[in-house]
Design an enzyme around this catalytic site. Structure first.
Site, PDB file in Angstrom:
ATOM      1  N   CYS A  83      44.050  33.124  29.067  1.00  0.00           N
ATOM      2  CA  CYS A  83      45.123  34.306  29.267  1.00  0.00           C
ATOM      3  C   CYS A  83      45.692  34.145  27.841  1.00  0.00           C
ATOM      4  CB  CYS A  83      46.279  33.742  30.365  1.00  0.00           C
ATOM      5  SG  CYS A  83      47.224  34.743  30.882  1.00  0.00           S
ATOM      6  N   HIS A 192      42.381  33.761  34.703  1.00  0.00           N
ATOM      7  CA  HIS A 192      42.167  32.500  35.050  1.00  0.00           C
ATOM      8  C   HIS A 192      41.223  31.834  35.338  1.00  0.00           C
ATOM      9  CE1 HIS A 192      46.606  31.932  33.496  1.00  0.00           C
ATOM     10  NE2 HIS A 192      46.530  33.082  33.859  1.00  0.00           N
ATOM     11  N   GLU A 194      40.423  28.963  36.125  1.00  0.00           N
ATOM     12  CA  GLU A 194      40.995  27.608  36.798  1.00  0.00           C
ATOM     13  C   GLU A 194      41.674  28.086  38.331  1.00  0.00           C
ATOM     14  OE1 GLU A 194      44.561  28.854  34.496  1.00  0.00           O
ATOM     15  OE2 GLU A 194      42.671  28.747  34.439  1.00  0.00           O
TER      16      GLU A 194
END
Length: 210
Positions: A83, A192, A194
């Site tokens: 990001c 993202h 994650e």
């Protein structure tokens, strides 16, 4: 100071623990650190982040973290930007003015056009799941991931690389934009991993296994 395998750069911007937990979930320990020496000695580096471009760059320089990050990338260590960690790699960002980036990659960071809302009815920030399009094949981070996988995005600004060969993944949101870049040991995503469930965890596993 002990060296670490994977260093997650702590510059007080973003939820670093979520990246650490995702790596732990796929079996790899990672150390959150704001120590320049520890980052310089790490085998791999992850630079996550959310927030404003100018503030983030200011924190990196104030904490003496910019130089070890740049040196590590140029030395060939595996690097993953996420990001804001993608955006800061470029020459300049235009969020709240004009701010110099790390200039690892040539190009700029600009905001989605107002026409996204007025003509297409799309909201800014771009928030939620979206499908990737592979612009450059052969990237090891896509191992065991379908080429049309969906990942989770949260952003109002996107990168515009001036070197087309550095563009790795694209995404369509009222028009095509760069969703990820890849150059040798450097990988960086606008989305993202994650927060992207199975495919995101697989991407983090692929990075950790480099």
């Amino acid at each position: 100071m002990n060296s670490v395998d994977i260093a997650i750069v702590d510059y007080q911007m973003g939820n670093l623990r979520s990246v650490q937990k995702a790596l732990e979930q796929v079996g790899y320990g990672a150390t959150i650190t704001g120590e320049p020496e520890q980052i310089a000695q790490a085998k791999k580096i992850v630079l996550p982040g959310v927030g404003a471009f100018g503030d983030a760059i200011g924190e990196l320089h104030a904490r003496d973290l910019a130089q070890p990050i740049c040196d590590s990338i140029r030395a060939g260590k595996p690097f993953l930007g996420i990001c804001l960690g993608l955006q800061m790699l470029f020459d300049v960002g235009y969020e709240g003015g004009e701010h110099a980036g790390l200039s690892i990659l040539p190009g700029g960071v600009t905001r989605f056009a107002p026409q996204l809302t007025s003509e297409f009815g799309l909201k800014v920030p771009h928030m939620g799941w979206n499908r990737i399009e592979v612009a450059r094949t052969g990237c090891p981070l896509l191992k065991d991931i379908q080429p049309d996988a969906h990942f989770y995005f949260v952003h109002s600004y996107f990168v515009a690389p001036t070197v087309g060969s550095q563009r790795w993944l694209n995404c369509d949101y009222g028009g095509q934009f760069c969703a990820a870049v890849w150059q040798d040991n450097l990988f960086a995503t606008q989305f993202h991993p994650e927060k992207s469930q199975r495919d995101g965890l697989q991407m983090l596993r692929n990075f950790a296994e480099l």
